[in-house]
Write an enzyme that holds these catalytic residues in place. Structure first.
Site, mmCIF file in Angstrom:
data_model
loop_
_atom_site.group_PDB
_atom_site.id
_atom_site.type_symbol
_atom_site.label_atom_id
_atom_site.label_comp_id
_atom_site.label_asym_id
_atom_site.label_seq_id
_atom_site.Cartn_x
_atom_site.Cartn_y
_atom_site.Cartn_z
ATOM 1 N N ARG A 188 -2.372 7.974 -3.298
ATOM 2 C CA ARG A 188 -0.938 8.165 -3.529
ATOM 3 C C ARG A 188 -0.646 8.011 -5.020
ATOM 4 O O ARG A 188 -1.341 7.286 -5.735
ATOM 5 C CB ARG A 188 -0.083 7.200 -2.694
ATOM 6 C CG ARG A 188 -0.213 5.726 -3.083
ATOM 7 C CD ARG A 188 1.008 5.255 -3.867
ATOM 8 N NE ARG A 188 0.932 3.903 -4.367
ATOM 9 C CZ ARG A 188 0.348 3.559 -5.505
ATOM 10 N NH1 ARG A 188 -0.255 4.457 -6.257
ATOM 11 N NH2 ARG A 188 0.363 2.309 -5.933
ATOM 12 N N ASP B 29 -1.753 0.887 -11.539
ATOM 13 C CA ASP B 29 -1.842 1.462 -10.186
ATOM 14 C C ASP B 29 -0.915 2.662 -9.983
ATOM 15 O O ASP B 29 -0.478 2.938 -8.875
ATOM 16 C CB ASP B 29 -1.571 0.383 -9.140
ATOM 17 C CG ASP B 29 -0.152 -0.145 -9.204
ATOM 18 O OD1 ASP B 29 0.497 0.005 -10.255
ATOM 19 O OD2 ASP B 29 0.316 -0.708 -8.191
ATOM 20 N N ARG C 221 -10.664 -7.557 -8.014
ATOM 21 C CA ARG C 221 -9.951 -8.677 -7.376
ATOM 22 C C ARG C 221 -10.351 -8.728 -5.912
ATOM 23 O O ARG C 221 -10.077 -7.780 -5.173
ATOM 24 C CB ARG C 221 -8.432 -8.477 -7.470
ATOM 25 C CG ARG C 221 -7.915 -8.405 -8.884
ATOM 26 C CD ARG C 221 -6.389 -8.275 -8.916
ATOM 27 N NE ARG C 221 -5.977 -7.815 -10.219
ATOM 28 C CZ ARG C 221 -5.176 -6.795 -10.443
ATOM 29 N NH1 ARG C 221 -4.658 -6.116 -9.434
ATOM 30 N NH2 ARG C 221 -4.864 -6.440 -11.665
ATOM 31 N N LYS D 21 -4.121 -13.236 -0.204
ATOM 32 C CA LYS D 21 -2.861 -13.601 -0.850
ATOM 33 C C LYS D 21 -2.051 -14.498 0.085
ATOM 34 O O LYS D 21 -2.331 -14.552 1.287
ATOM 35 C CB LYS D 21 -2.075 -12.329 -1.160
ATOM 36 C CG LYS D 21 -2.688 -11.523 -2.295
ATOM 37 C CD LYS D 21 -1.663 -10.544 -2.828
ATOM 38 C CE LYS D 21 -1.974 -10.170 -4.239
ATOM 39 N NZ LYS D 21 -0.879 -9.415 -4.863
ATOM 40 N N SER E 110 0.637 -14.096 1.392
ATOM 41 C CA SER E 110 1.232 -13.343 2.503
ATOM 42 C C SER E 110 0.262 -13.183 3.674
ATOM 43 O O SER E 110 0.676 -12.917 4.795
ATOM 44 C CB SER E 110 1.634 -11.943 2.009
ATOM 45 O OG SER E 110 0.489 -11.257 1.501
ATOM 46 N N GLU F 76 -6.409 2.475 -9.594
ATOM 47 C CA GLU F 76 -6.802 1.331 -8.757
ATOM 48 C C GLU F 76 -7.312 1.828 -7.410
ATOM 49 O O GLU F 76 -6.711 2.710 -6.803
ATOM 50 C CB GLU F 76 -5.598 0.406 -8.524
ATOM 51 C CG GLU F 76 -5.962 -0.823 -7.707
ATOM 52 C CD GLU F 76 -4.761 -1.711 -7.394
ATOM 53 O OE1 GLU F 76 -4.560 -2.707 -8.105
ATOM 54 O OE2 GLU F 76 -4.033 -1.409 -6.423
ATOM 55 N N ILE G 94 1.672 -2.264 8.206
ATOM 56 C CA ILE G 94 2.873 -2.706 8.924
ATOM 57 C C ILE G 94 3.633 -3.754 8.102
ATOM 58 O O ILE G 94 4.854 -3.677 7.950
ATOM 59 C CB ILE G 94 2.511 -3.241 10.331
ATOM 60 C CG1 ILE G 94 1.935 -2.093 11.156
ATOM 61 C CG2 ILE G 94 3.732 -3.841 11.010
ATOM 62 C CD1 ILE G 94 1.423 -2.479 12.517
ATOM 63 N N HIS H 36 3.649 -4.035 4.911
ATOM 64 C CA HIS H 36 4.273 -3.365 3.762
ATOM 65 C C HIS H 36 5.576 -2.702 4.183
ATOM 66 O O HIS H 36 6.578 -2.755 3.469
ATOM 67 C CB HIS H 36 3.309 -2.326 3.184
ATOM 68 C CG HIS H 36 3.708 -1.828 1.835
ATOM 69 N ND1 HIS H 36 4.553 -0.756 1.654
ATOM 70 C CD2 HIS H 36 3.381 -2.251 0.590
ATOM 71 C CE1 HIS H 36 4.718 -0.548 0.356
ATOM 72 N NE2 HIS H 36 4.021 -1.445 -0.307
HETATM 73 P P1 0O2 Z 1 1.935 0.572 -2.643
HETATM 74 O O1 0O2 Z 1 2.990 1.262 -1.880
HETATM 75 O O2 0O2 Z 1 0.728 0.258 -1.827
HETATM 76 O O3 0O2 Z 1 1.619 1.212 -3.913
HETATM 77 P P2 0O2 Z 1 2.168 -5.853 -8.006
HETATM 78 O O4 0O2 Z 1 1.879 -4.383 -8.059
HETATM 79 O O5 0O2 Z 1 2.836 -6.393 -9.238
HETATM 80 O O6 0O2 Z 1 2.870 -6.242 -6.732
HETATM 81 P P3 0O2 Z 1 -0.423 -6.574 -8.953
HETATM 82 O O7 0O2 Z 1 -0.802 -8.000 -9.242
HETATM 83 O O8 0O2 Z 1 -0.194 -5.652 -10.086
HETATM 84 O O9 0O2 Z 1 0.794 -6.593 -7.928
HETATM 85 O O10 0O2 Z 1 -1.546 -5.923 -8.155
HETATM 86 P P4 0O2 Z 1 -2.196 -6.346 -6.824
HETATM 87 O O11 0O2 Z 1 -1.484 -7.453 -6.146
HETATM 88 O O12 0O2 Z 1 -3.645 -6.490 -7.086
HETATM 89 O O13 0O2 Z 1 -1.948 -5.022 -6.011
HETATM 90 C C1 0O2 Z 1 -0.685 -4.573 -5.663
HETATM 91 C C2 0O2 Z 1 -0.895 -3.637 -4.485
HETATM 92 O O14 0O2 Z 1 -1.707 -4.313 -3.532
HETATM 93 C C3 0O2 Z 1 0.383 -3.291 -3.780
HETATM 94 O O15 0O2 Z 1 0.865 -2.105 -4.327
HETATM 95 C C4 0O2 Z 1 -0.057 -3.133 -2.331
HETATM 96 O O16 0O2 Z 1 -0.647 -1.872 -2.133
HETATM 97 C C5 0O2 Z 1 -1.131 -4.169 -2.225
HETATM 98 N N1 0O2 Z 1 -0.603 -5.501 -1.871
HETATM 99 C C6 0O2 Z 1 -0.659 -6.621 -2.640
HETATM 100 N N2 0O2 Z 1 -0.135 -7.665 -1.979
HETATM 101 C C7 0O2 Z 1 0.252 -7.210 -0.777
HETATM 102 C C8 0O2 Z 1 0.867 -7.825 0.357
HETATM 103 O O17 0O2 Z 1 1.160 -9.011 0.389
HETATM 104 N N3 0O2 Z 1 1.129 -6.998 1.428
HETATM 105 C C9 0O2 Z 1 0.800 -5.681 1.445
HETATM 106 N N4 0O2 Z 1 1.084 -4.972 2.536
HETATM 107 N N5 0O2 Z 1 0.237 -5.073 0.376
HETATM 108 C C10 0O2 Z 1 -0.030 -5.831 -0.709
HETATM 109 P P5 0O2 Z 1 2.403 -1.702 -4.244
HETATM 110 O O18 0O2 Z 1 2.735 -0.914 -5.434
HETATM 111 O O19 0O2 Z 1 3.243 -2.911 -4.021
HETATM 112 O O20 0O2 Z 1 2.544 -0.848 -2.972
#
Ligand code: 0O2
Length: 206
Positions: free
Chosen positions: A45, A72, A105, A112, A114, A139, A153, A155
């Site tokens: 995506r 990302d 990571r 996490k 969560s 990423e 789910i 998310h």
């Molecule tokens: P999408 O729709 O998947 O793109 P941040 O991006 O700031 O929240 P960080 O530290 O930059 O976080 O990166 P991290 O935590 O390594 O990765 C973020 C992505 O991991 C998220 O992207 C989610 O895809 C996934 N993720 C991380 N934590 C969670 C969680 O608690 N629940 C779920 N379901 N996914 C998680 P996006 O952009 O938020 O979403």
């Protein structure tokens, strides 16, 4: 500053298309050799503009530094059947010279708060453009089908606003994640047992 979001996102879309094809190619190579693939399926995506803007604010990222600081925008996901497959895929990716790993990571073993589990690899990808090569940050998230079930789910219930989750819901989500992980462990054990039986039978016939 980003003048036109379509123009800005074009190279990310190109990188995403190429990487998706290459990652699916890894699966094809295993199957072609008559082996089980550690990759079940691959999705990708491009981060929606609203989500880019929201993360820019949350992480205090300057718009002029988006390409360097937001890792990302181009996101790929690899789904695996078994826990071990995650690390097999990581090893395969580490050997490639078109995936220059910047950060890993392991949220599989360090989940996490969560309950989220997945293995993340942040890397730069050398995209060939008509004007020359450009390094694109991307990423890859590697996870089992059970982890993907939970994360998809959770998310959609919106992990970015955990304050809307009452503590009881938070706990139930964590517990659901633990259940999914136990299922992963049980499936891995079943596979290991079957593999052992198969090897014993083979050894007997040799
Ligand atoms: P999408 O729709 O998947 O793109 P941040 O991006 O700031 O929240 P960080 O530290 O930059 O976080 O990166 P991290 O935590 O390594 O990765 C973020 C992505 O991991 C998220 O992207 C989610 O895809 C996934 N993720 C991380 N934590 C969670 C969680 O608690 N629940 C779920 N379901 N996914 C998680 P996006 O952009 O938020 O979403």
């Amino acid at each position: 500053m980003v003048e036109n979001w379509d123009d800005f996102l074009f190279p990310y879309q190109e990188a995403s298309n190429e990487l998706k094809l290459k990652l699916r190619g890894i699966r094809s190579q295993y199957l072609e050799r008559g082996e089980r693939s550690p990759i079940e399926f691959v999705t990708s995506r491009i981060k929606p503009v609203d989500s880019i803007k929201e993360k820019m604010q949350r992480r205090h990222i300057d718009e002029s530094r988006l390409s360097e600081d937001m890792e990302d925008i181009c996101g790929l996901r690899i789904m695996c059947e078994f826990l071990d497959d995650i690390y097999t895929v990581v090893d395969v990716l580490r050997k490639r010279n078109d995936i220059n790993i910047l950060e890993e990571r392991d949220y599989v073993h360090n989940e996490k708060a969560s309950g989220y589990r997945s293995y993340h690899i942040v890397f730069s990808y050398p995209l060939q453009l008509v004007d020359g090569q450009r390094e694109i940050l991307a990423e890859i998230q590697i996870r089992t089908l059970a982890m993907n079930f939970w994360a998809t789910i959770e998310h959609s219930l919106n992990y970015k606003h955990p304050d809307v989750f009452p503590p009881e819901v938070h706990e139930r989500l964590q517990s659901a994640s633990e259940t999914a992980y136990k299922l992963d462990e049980e499936m891995s054990e079943i596979k290991q047992e079957l593999d052992r039986d198969l090897k014993k039978q083979k050894d007997k016939h040799e």
